[in-house]
Motif scaffolding. Structure first.
Motif, short mmCIF file in Angstrom:
data_model
loop_
_atom_site.label_atom_id
_atom_site.label_comp_id
_atom_site.label_asym_id
_atom_site.label_seq_id
_atom_site.Cartn_x
_atom_site.Cartn_y
_atom_site.Cartn_z
N PHE A 101 0.86 -1.19 0.00
CA PHE A 101 0.00 0.00 0.00
C PHE A 101 0.89 1.24 0.00
O PHE A 101 1.76 1.39 0.84
CB PHE A 101 -0.91 0.04 1.23
N SER A 102 0.65 2.11 -0.96
CA SER A 102 1.33 3.40 -1.00
C SER A 102 0.26 4.47 -1.18
O SER A 102 -0.37 4.55 -2.24
CB SER A 102 2.33 3.44 -2.17
N GLY A 103 0.04 5.26 -0.14
CA GLY A 103 -1.01 6.27 -0.18
C GLY A 103 -0.45 7.65 0.08
O GLY A 103 0.24 7.86 1.08
N LYS A 104 -0.73 8.57 -0.81
CA LYS A 104 -0.21 9.93 -0.68
C LYS A 104 -1.35 10.93 -0.56
O LYS A 104 -2.30 10.91 -1.35
CB LYS A 104 0.65 10.28 -1.90
N ILE A 105 -1.26 11.78 0.44
CA ILE A 105 -2.20 12.89 0.60
C ILE A 105 -1.43 14.19 0.42
O ILE A 105 -0.43 14.42 1.10
CB ILE A 105 -2.89 12.88 1.97
N GLN A 106 -1.89 15.02 -0.49
CA GLN A 106 -1.29 16.33 -0.74
C GLN A 106 -2.28 17.41 -0.36
O GLN A 106 -3.45 17.35 -0.75
CB GLN A 106 -0.92 16.50 -2.22
N VAL A 107 -1.81 18.39 0.40
CA VAL A 107 -2.64 19.56 0.71
C VAL A 107 -1.86 20.79 0.29
O VAL A 107 -0.82 21.11 0.87
CB VAL A 107 -2.99 19.63 2.22
#
Length: 198
Positions: A101-107
């Motif tokens: 699992f590779s999850g990226k959140i960008q804000v």
């Protein structure tokens, strides 16, 4: 809007699935994804939150058997203010399976008052099972609430013992604990999909 993806394959098959979503102002989007039994499975999800007050919820599960491998990649980008995203991903890995699992959140700097939550939970059913978890937060704004986390565990022997002490067989105890682990994701699917997955 709700969108469902189920892929239950045989163990000789490979699959690649990609989805891109452009979420506009005041839109709510729920995504449920389940992948199981492939020899190799790759899922790519990209979501851009391109409007104020948009809201997304992702629930996904990868079920890996035998020598299989699942590779789940996601990117959620907050581009506008007051957007909310939540993501729950689960890995259920048996035998020599491998879950990724590779999850990226960008804000971005323009996305003030945003909220983002990401959680990955993995259950390993064999000593040879393995997972690689890579949660990524990229925050360019101080006025946000963002969290991420991951857990990796095997079946709890104390819970199995408790169930057996109540007259429940070992096999049934095992099934009950596995079903309780995946239940909150499976329940996000309509009934006809649950029959395919369980």
């Amino acid at each position: 809007m709700k969108y469902y993806v189920t892929a239950k394959n045989n163990q000789l098959s490979s699959q690649i699935f990609s989805l891109y979503v452009d979420v506009k102002k005041n839109v709510s989007f729920d995504l449920s994804i389940a992948s199981s039994n492939s020899f190799i499975s790759r899922v790519n999800v990209g979501i851009d939150m391109n409007g104020v007050n948009s809201d997304i919820c992702i629930k996904s599960i990868s079920i890996v058997n035998d020598e299989g491998m699942t590779d789940f990649h996601s990117r959620i980008t907050h581009n506008y203010p007051q957007c909310v995203s939540s993501q729950l991903h689960k890995n259920l890995v048996e035998k020599n399976g491998h879950g990724i699992f590779s999850g990226k959140i960008q804000v971005h700097g323009t996305a003030f008052n945003s909220e983002a939550c990401q959680l990955c939970k993995s259950l390993l059913l064999s000593k040879k099972s393995k997972v690689d978890i890579m949660p990524i937060l990229e925050i360019n704004n101080d006025n946000v609430k963002c969290t991420h986390g991951s857990t990796i565990a095997d079946l709890d022997k104390n819970q199995i013992f408790y169930l057996q002490s109540r007259g429940i067989s070992l096999e049934t105890s095992y099934k009950m604990l596995v079903n309780s682990f995946i239940r909150d994701v499976i329940d996000s699917f309509p009934d006809f999909s649950k029959k395919i997955l369980l």
